[in-house]
Design an enzyme around this catalytic site. Structure first.
Site, PDB file in Angstrom:
ATOM      1  N   HIS A   2     -10.607   7.849   5.151  1.00 26.36           N
ATOM      2  CA  HIS A   2     -10.683   7.630   3.842  1.00 26.36           C
ATOM      3  C   HIS A   2     -12.233   8.055   3.562  1.00 26.36           C
ATOM      4  CE1 HIS A   2     -11.499   6.450  -0.318  1.00 26.36           C
ATOM      5  NE2 HIS A   2     -11.823   5.263   0.004  1.00 26.36           N
TER       6      HIS A   2
ATOM      7  N   ASN B  48     -16.396   9.342  -3.475  1.00 23.57           N
ATOM      8  CA  ASN B  48     -15.135   8.620  -3.040  1.00 23.57           C
ATOM      9  C   ASN B  48     -14.286   8.871  -4.125  1.00 23.57           C
ATOM     10  OD1 ASN B  48     -13.270   6.631  -2.811  1.00 23.57           O
ATOM     11  ND2 ASN B  48     -14.694   5.179  -2.367  1.00 23.57           N
TER      12      ASN B  48
ATOM     13  N   CYS C 213      -6.856   3.258  -2.131  1.00 22.16           N
ATOM     14  CA  CYS C 213      -7.507   4.355  -1.394  1.00 22.16           C
ATOM     15  C   CYS C 213      -6.599   4.720  -0.343  1.00 22.16           C
ATOM     16  CB  CYS C 213      -8.598   4.035  -0.838  1.00 22.16           C
ATOM     17  SG  CYS C 213      -9.898   3.596  -2.023  1.00 22.16           S
TER      18      CYS C 213
END
Length: 296
Positions: free
Chosen positions: A221, A252, A95
């Site tokens: 993030h 996500n 990520c």
């Protein structure tokens, strides 16, 4: 678009449970491969930024979900967009991938290795989702975002603060290399992000020569809304600072989440051009990378 109501018919969950635990309402599922997502985002970035394809000397794609190993997604994007002779490579830092790639391109430009670089975060997380695991399948979505970095008289990117904690590398992972599935220890990741990362984010501001109270925006993030809020609540921010919360609409999207959220915020005029914005990502590894940029 995959809604929480859709997920109720796929796994034992509910819209109320998902919103309360993650803040997510929808996520998007791509029809095509990662290269399609990356190419579309890259084409938009080039059209906005201005350099001709022939001027791009570097293409980096941050991804952990691409099935293609070789040629790289970066090479596929360059070929599709008519970029004739760039250095191309994919970067997998989970990520934190886009933030790592952005800093890598920044360093290359400062060293004179390229004048213009195309940096892309692109993920098809639906390919690595365990749709029977209600703890993770409600989180993940597909998407891509891209940026063009160019030489400038006055740098608009501050020094990067990056690193990892390999001892806790297994808290976020893709298990089984040939048929991968996303898995994580969600509570441990939450505690780590909330307790340890605010200091790292503040250090990125310090190295850029500003205080956190000088920030006009923060784009972390988009892991889930609870983590975003836990991290930003522990920073000393002004009341009018704009915080990226694209996770509500996009879920996500791993390495794509920071550029995807930033591009939407810029497109909606939520961030004033020329103001400092903290970009901060974290994830598998456990890795992190933070950098203050001047909003385009």
């Amino acid at each position: 678009m995959l809604t929480n109501t859709d997920l109720e018919g796929m796994v034992e969950t509910s819209d109320e449970w998902i919103r309360r635990r993650t803040g997510i309402a929808t996520r998007h599922i791509a029809d095509g491969p990662v290269a399609d997502l990356a190419t579309e985002a890259a084409a938009k970035a080039l059209a906005t930024a201005g350099p001709e394809p022939g001027e791009i000397g570097m293409v980096i794609v941050a991804t952990c979900s691409a099935i293609d190993r070789c040629p790289s997604i970066a090479a596929q994007v360059a070929g599709r967009l008519g970029i004739p002779a760039p250095v191309c490579f994919d970067l997998n830092n989970g990520c934190a991938g886009f933030r790592t790639a952005l800093a890598t391109a920044d360093h290359a430009i400062r060293a004179g290795a390229a004048r213009h670089a195309l940096v892309i975060g692109a993920e098809k997380m639906s390919d690595v989702t365990d749709w029977t695991d209600r703890g993770t399948c409600v989180l993940l979505g597909d998407g891509a975002g891209a940026a063009v970095l160019s030489t400038a008289d006055a740098p608009k990117l501050g020094p990067v603060v990056w690193g990892s904690d390999p001892a806790r590398r297994d808290l976020v992972r893709l298990v089984d290399a040939w048929q991968p599935a996303f898995a994580q220890d969600g509570q441990s990741v939450f505690r780590w992000a909330a307790r340890e990362l605010p200091a790292v984010a503040a250090e990125a501001c310090h190295r850029a020569g500003i205080a956190t109270t000088d920030l006009a925006g923060v784009v972390t993030h988009q892991a889930d809304l609870r983590i975003v809020e836990a991290l930003t609540d522990r920073l000393d921010l002004r009341d009018d600072v704009v915080i990226g919360k694209d996770v509500v609409d996009s879920g996500n999207t791993s390495a794509a989440s920071v550029p995807l959220a930033l591009s939407k915020m810029v497109g909606r005029g939520e961030l004033p051009s020329g103001e400092p914005v903290l970009l901060f990502a974290f994830g598998g590894g456990l890795s992190w990378a933070g950098q203050v940029v001047t909003c385009p």
